[in-house]
Design a protein around this motif. Sequence first.
Motif, PDB file in Angstrom:
ATOM      1  N   ASN A 194       0.568 -12.257   1.532  1.00 40.33           N
ATOM      2  CA  ASN A 194       1.488 -11.575   2.438  1.00 40.33           C
ATOM      3  C   ASN A 194       1.252 -10.067   2.335  1.00 40.33           C
ATOM      4  O   ASN A 194       0.612  -9.574   1.410  1.00 40.33           O
ATOM      5  CB  ASN A 194       2.937 -11.904   2.069  1.00 40.33           C
ATOM      6  CG  ASN A 194       3.256 -13.370   2.257  1.00 40.33           C
ATOM      7  OD1 ASN A 194       2.755 -14.001   3.184  1.00 40.33           O
ATOM      8  ND2 ASN A 194       4.079 -13.921   1.371  1.00 40.33           N
ATOM      9  N   GLY A 195       1.835  -9.330   3.278  1.00 43.13           N
ATOM     10  CA  GLY A 195       1.722  -7.871   3.236  1.00 43.13           C
ATOM     11  C   GLY A 195       0.477  -7.375   3.931  1.00 43.13           C
ATOM     12  O   GLY A 195       0.171  -7.778   5.061  1.00 43.13           O
ATOM     13  N   VAL A 196      -0.264  -6.512   3.280  1.00 42.20           N
ATOM     14  CA  VAL A 196      -1.454  -5.890   3.871  1.00 42.20           C
ATOM     15  C   VAL A 196      -2.498  -6.963   4.171  1.00 42.20           C
ATOM     16  O   VAL A 196      -2.918  -7.702   3.276  1.00 42.20           O
ATOM     17  CB  VAL A 196      -2.042  -4.817   2.924  1.00 42.20           C
ATOM     18  CG1 VAL A 196      -3.338  -4.270   3.501  1.00 42.20           C
ATOM     19  CG2 VAL A 196      -1.029  -3.697   2.700  1.00 42.20           C
ATOM     20  N   SER A 215       0.836  -1.202   0.000  1.00 37.98           N
ATOM     21  CA  SER A 215       0.000   0.000   0.000  1.00 37.98           C
ATOM     22  C   SER A 215       0.870   1.250   0.000  1.00 37.98           C
ATOM     23  O   SER A 215       2.012   1.228   0.487  1.00 37.98           O
ATOM     24  CB  SER A 215      -0.914   0.007   1.233  1.00 37.98           C
ATOM     25  OG  SER A 215      -1.586   1.245   1.369  1.00 37.98           O
ATOM     26  N   ASP A 216       0.312   2.332  -0.516  1.00 36.67           N
ATOM     27  CA  ASP A 216       1.046   3.602  -0.500  1.00 36.67           C
ATOM     28  C   ASP A 216       0.810   4.388   0.792  1.00 36.67           C
ATOM     29  O   ASP A 216       1.389   5.447   0.979  1.00 36.67           O
ATOM     30  CB  ASP A 216       0.659   4.465  -1.709  1.00 36.67           C
ATOM     31  CG  ASP A 216      -0.803   4.892  -1.679  1.00 36.67           C
ATOM     32  OD1 ASP A 216      -1.621   4.201  -1.020  1.00 36.67           O
ATOM     33  OD2 ASP A 216      -1.147   5.914  -2.317  1.00 36.67           O
ATOM     34  N   LEU A 268      -3.566   0.148  -3.668  1.00 38.38           N
ATOM     35  CA  LEU A 268      -3.052  -1.166  -3.293  1.00 38.38           C
ATOM     36  C   LEU A 268      -2.428  -1.812  -4.523  1.00 38.38           C
ATOM     37  O   LEU A 268      -2.991  -1.767  -5.621  1.00 38.38           O
ATOM     38  CB  LEU A 268      -4.169  -2.048  -2.752  1.00 38.38           C
ATOM     39  CG  LEU A 268      -4.825  -1.618  -1.438  1.00 38.38           C
ATOM     40  CD1 LEU A 268      -5.895  -2.631  -1.031  1.00 38.38           C
ATOM     41  CD2 LEU A 268      -3.795  -1.462  -0.333  1.00 38.38           C
ATOM     42  N   THR A 269      -1.260  -2.416  -4.335  1.00 41.46           N
ATOM     43  CA  THR A 269      -0.568  -3.117  -5.410  1.00 41.46           C
ATOM     44  C   THR A 269      -0.568  -4.606  -5.098  1.00 41.46           C
ATOM     45  O   THR A 269      -0.075  -5.029  -4.049  1.00 41.46           O
ATOM     46  CB  THR A 269       0.877  -2.609  -5.554  1.00 41.46           C
ATOM     47  OG1 THR A 269       0.857  -1.214  -5.861  1.00 41.46           O
ATOM     48  CG2 THR A 269       1.599  -3.360  -6.668  1.00 41.46           C
ATOM     49  N   VAL A 270      -1.125  -5.391  -6.018  1.00 39.89           N
ATOM     50  CA  VAL A 270      -1.237  -6.843  -5.835  1.00 39.89           C
ATOM     51  C   VAL A 270      -0.239  -7.522  -6.774  1.00 39.89           C
ATOM     52  O   VAL A 270      -0.347  -7.401  -7.999  1.00 39.89           O
ATOM     53  CB  VAL A 270      -2.671  -7.327  -6.126  1.00 39.89           C
ATOM     54  CG1 VAL A 270      -2.772  -8.837  -5.913  1.00 39.89           C
ATOM     55  CG2 VAL A 270      -3.684  -6.588  -5.246  1.00 39.89           C
TER      56      VAL A 270
END
Length: 416
Positions: free
Chosen positions: A215-217, A132-133, A147-149
């Motif tokens: 993983n991540g957010v 996420s930014d 959001l970047t997937v």
Amino acid sequence: MKMVDRKVIDLVLLNLIVFFTCGQTSFQCPGGVAFLGTEYTIESGTNNYNGLVWARPTDNTYVATCNPIPTCSFVAGYNATMNVTHSTLTIEHVRVIDACTWKMKDANVVDPIPVDVCQLTVASLPQCSISSDKDTNSLEPGTQLTLTVDTTGYYCSVEAGFDLTTGHVTTELGRYNVSDVSDLTINTNFSVDIPRFGDVTIDFICDRNWTVRCNGVQRLLKSPPHCNITSDTDTSTLDPGTNITLTVDLRNYYCSQQAGFTLTTGVITETLLGNQTMDNVTDIVLPHSLNVTSDHFGDVTVTFTCDSVPRPLDCDGVDKLSGATPSTTETSAVTVSNVTTPGLESSTTPTSPSPVEENPPTDATLGLAIGLPVLFILLIILGVIIYRYRRQIDMYLVARKKTQTELQNSNFNKVE
């Protein structure tokens, strides 16, 4: 008339074949989806064949031949069995070339008509990561978020798709056709609103849906609530046993599932509010009364739990409970020095030594309480000894008396 009857019969037969084939396909292809690298078994009735072959969809290769029953031969990577009622084909490690409609043919007929057995979809579930930014643990409604997937290793022999779910909102990320295992990066932008707060998940679509945990957010959370703590009593000079009321004022909080608050004073943690559900941003004032003990002395903190995630709050106001400082009276030590006054001799007044305190009467009482039983026991032992050896003692006394008498007579004769 005969021509019409013939057409009707052909149409009925065609419908029966289609119905039978579709029914058979749905039964013989359980699940309908096979994952790359796994084993998959297809089963089919033999259609009264005395022998049959299994044809691979992509290139019509005969991967297994069973003729005559029950003898079967097959190429590497496949296995087959056949009896009078049914046949099975096992794909040992599913590959891309195994996708599409598997067919079965009569092995004893020239140019046989293939029978569709299984419409097989081949898939590979992706690995994914979401970034996420912005800080997704501290968002306010109206925030623009990207959001970047990132997905790796996905495949679907039919159309593949990705859906993003944030809270209660699902967004389609796209539909894709690929010929082999692939990677993909997708950016999505949206304005955060109340329904979007909550868990973040990805659904991979390939003939059906699979929810993939990335993983991540992991979730979108609203900014922590503002917190202020007040007291009806001075919290810096408290005596144990004092009754006080702490009032916790909480502003601008929200939780997509269940919210809760706990209050910690010293080493004591108590529930202020538990399992609250809500539809919008909320304010609340929570009074909490307690009877102060020494365990309550220490820091005062409030913890906000949302979706099972505890978050300590930075509260204004009361931050500590402290005990009253005990009053102490300072005693000045007076030192008297010898002072010489003109015309007077210096004198000192002797100080009587402090009497030595004797042992308290309890020591003598204790000694007497111990000594008397011991003396009584010794007397009993002595009596037993005398009773047991009384004859020897009597003989000893008689002999002693006789000896003394003889000695007296001997001395008397010497005197004469």
